[in-house]
Design a protein around this motif. Structure first.
Motif, mmCIF file in Angstrom:
data_model
loop_
_atom_site.group_PDB
_atom_site.id
_atom_site.type_symbol
_atom_site.label_atom_id
_atom_site.label_comp_id
_atom_site.label_asym_id
_atom_site.label_seq_id
_atom_site.Cartn_x
_atom_site.Cartn_y
_atom_site.Cartn_z
ATOM 1 N N TYR A 68 -11.394 7.480 -0.896
ATOM 2 C CA TYR A 68 -11.762 8.798 -1.603
ATOM 3 C C TYR A 68 -12.303 8.248 -2.920
ATOM 4 C CZ TYR A 68 -9.447 10.805 2.327
ATOM 5 O OH TYR A 68 -9.325 11.370 3.758
ATOM 6 N N GLY A 69 -11.930 7.135 -3.419
ATOM 7 C CA GLY A 69 -12.545 6.937 -4.934
ATOM 8 C C GLY A 69 -11.493 7.426 -5.906
ATOM 9 N N THR A 70 -10.484 8.012 -5.581
ATOM 10 C CA THR A 70 -9.551 8.567 -6.454
ATOM 11 C C THR A 70 -8.095 8.779 -5.970
ATOM 12 O OG1 THR A 70 -8.878 10.555 -7.817
ATOM 13 C CG2 THR A 70 -9.934 10.841 -5.906
ATOM 14 N N PRO A 71 -6.769 8.376 -6.670
ATOM 15 C CA PRO A 71 -5.653 8.391 -6.033
ATOM 16 C C PRO A 71 -5.167 9.812 -5.932
ATOM 17 C CG PRO A 71 -5.447 7.828 -8.418
ATOM 18 C CD PRO A 71 -7.026 7.829 -8.008
ATOM 19 N N THR A 72 -5.813 10.814 -6.293
ATOM 20 C CA THR A 72 -5.362 12.015 -6.200
ATOM 21 C C THR A 72 -5.305 13.025 -4.979
ATOM 22 O OG1 THR A 72 -7.623 12.920 -6.859
ATOM 23 C CG2 THR A 72 -5.998 12.435 -8.835
ATOM 24 N N SER A 80 -5.658 6.507 -0.842
ATOM 25 C CA SER A 80 -6.611 7.542 -1.174
ATOM 26 C C SER A 80 -7.429 7.113 -2.104
ATOM 27 C CB SER A 80 -5.801 8.605 -1.842
ATOM 28 O OG SER A 80 -6.747 9.503 -2.475
ATOM 29 N N GLN A 81 -7.219 5.927 -3.168
ATOM 30 C CA GLN A 81 -8.166 5.281 -4.264
ATOM 31 C C GLN A 81 -9.154 4.671 -3.142
ATOM 32 O OE1 GLN A 81 -8.268 5.382 -7.464
ATOM 33 N NE2 GLN A 81 -10.139 4.283 -7.159
ATOM 34 N N ARG A 82 -8.692 4.065 -2.172
ATOM 35 C CA ARG A 82 -9.682 3.150 -1.306
ATOM 36 C C ARG A 82 -10.788 3.851 -0.651
ATOM 37 N NH1 ARG A 82 -8.150 -1.429 3.625
ATOM 38 N NH2 ARG A 82 -10.218 -2.007 4.046
ATOM 39 N N GLU A 89 0.703 -1.164 -0.104
ATOM 40 C CA GLU A 89 0.110 -0.082 0.070
ATOM 41 C C GLU A 89 0.860 1.317 0.191
ATOM 42 O OE1 GLU A 89 -4.367 -0.873 1.792
ATOM 43 O OE2 GLU A 89 -2.605 -0.561 3.555
ATOM 44 N N TRP A 130 -3.961 11.845 -2.371
ATOM 45 C CA TRP A 130 -2.957 11.216 -1.559
ATOM 46 C C TRP A 130 -2.281 12.445 -0.614
ATOM 47 C CZ3 TRP A 130 1.512 14.003 -2.052
ATOM 48 C CH2 TRP A 130 1.455 14.678 -3.277
ATOM 49 N N GLU A 136 -1.350 7.042 -2.284
ATOM 50 C CA GLU A 136 -2.077 6.937 -3.706
ATOM 51 C C GLU A 136 -3.150 5.598 -3.535
ATOM 52 O OE1 GLU A 136 1.121 6.898 -3.976
ATOM 53 O OE2 GLU A 136 1.524 9.013 -4.790
ATOM 54 N N THR A 137 -2.669 4.375 -3.127
ATOM 55 C CA THR A 137 -3.956 3.143 -3.041
ATOM 56 C C THR A 137 -4.840 3.533 -1.872
ATOM 57 O OG1 THR A 137 -2.238 1.946 -1.663
ATOM 58 C CG2 THR A 137 -2.204 1.818 -4.301
#
Length: 232
Positions: free
Chosen positions: A114-118, A110-112, A104, A120, A107-108
């Motif tokens: 917030y639904g987006t890696p941006t 954040s993706q988990r 992890e 982070w 970025e990952t």
């Protein structure tokens, strides 16, 4: 001489009885219902040498089962409370805990959540003491529920209920008494006798243009007081 045949018959009969008795006692046939058994055949016991000469049977050995270790239980993540708390006009940030797993990154994560890696940067700003370049497995970090609220936001002002609307003034009826004049009625109702013209205009057919037709017992209409009237 007549007794000789009789004696001979008795003698023959006696011999027959004796013969029958001897026959059945010695070699006579076996009585009905009896069964004769012979001796059981002998069974030779096997010697110890015979046991040694028996064929040996090889027993295959089964491999021991391999027991895999049970996976470690996954700890449930703590859910954030409902609704952001507000203290002293500030919306306090809310966080949930996350245990870092192998592979992890910011970025990952954040993706988990917030639904987006941006987002982070929101993950990193919520954990200023964690080195995300050397993120270790098992590290417990904080993840903000609202990525835009890491240090608190000013709370919006509460909506004020609208002021109750004042109902518009309503006209009322007045029963004329003996001796009343429009000026006196205006003085009593509006606080100013000069407003008698309002009463006249609302009852022009009953009182006339100068109020001379005002009669006791007549019901007239008193219009609402003007805005500048001391009595409203």
């Amino acid at each position: 001489m007549s007794n000789a045949p009789t004696r001979l018959a008795y003698a023959v009969l006696a011999l027959a009885v004796i013969w029958v008795f001897v026959y059945w006692r010695t070699d006579g046939p076996a009585p009905r219902g009896t069964v004769e058994f012979g001796e059981p055949p002998s069974v030779e016991e096997a010697s110890p040498q015979d046991h040694g000469q028996a064929e040996s049977v090889e027993v295959a050995t089964l491999p021991e089962p391999v027991v895999e270790p049970a996976p470690a239980p996954i700890e449930p993540e703590r859910a954030a409370p409902e609704g952001p708390p507000i203290a002293s006009g500030v919306i306090l940030p809310q966080f949930r805990e996350h245990t870092v797993k192998r592979g992890e990154t910011a970025e990952t994560i954040s993706q988990r959540y917030y639904g987006t890696p941006t987002r982070w940067d929101a993950v990193m700003r919520a954990n200023p003491r964690v080195d995300f370049q050397r993120l270790r497995v098992g590290t417990v970090i904080r993840v903000a529920v609202d990525p835009g609220n890491i240090q608190g936001l000013p709370a919006p002002e509460p909506e004020r209920p609208p002021a109750p609307s004042t109902p518009p003034p309503r006209a009322m009826e007045y029963r004329v008494k003996p001796g009343d004049t429009l000026s006196e009625i205006a003085k009593a109702v509006y606080g100013r006798s000069s407003l008698w013209t309002l009463i006249r205009d609302a009852n022009i057919d009953e009182v006339g243009s100068d109020g001379s037709r005002l009669r006791a017992g007549t019901t007239i209409v008193i219009p609402p007081a003007p805005a500048d009237s001391p009595v409203r």
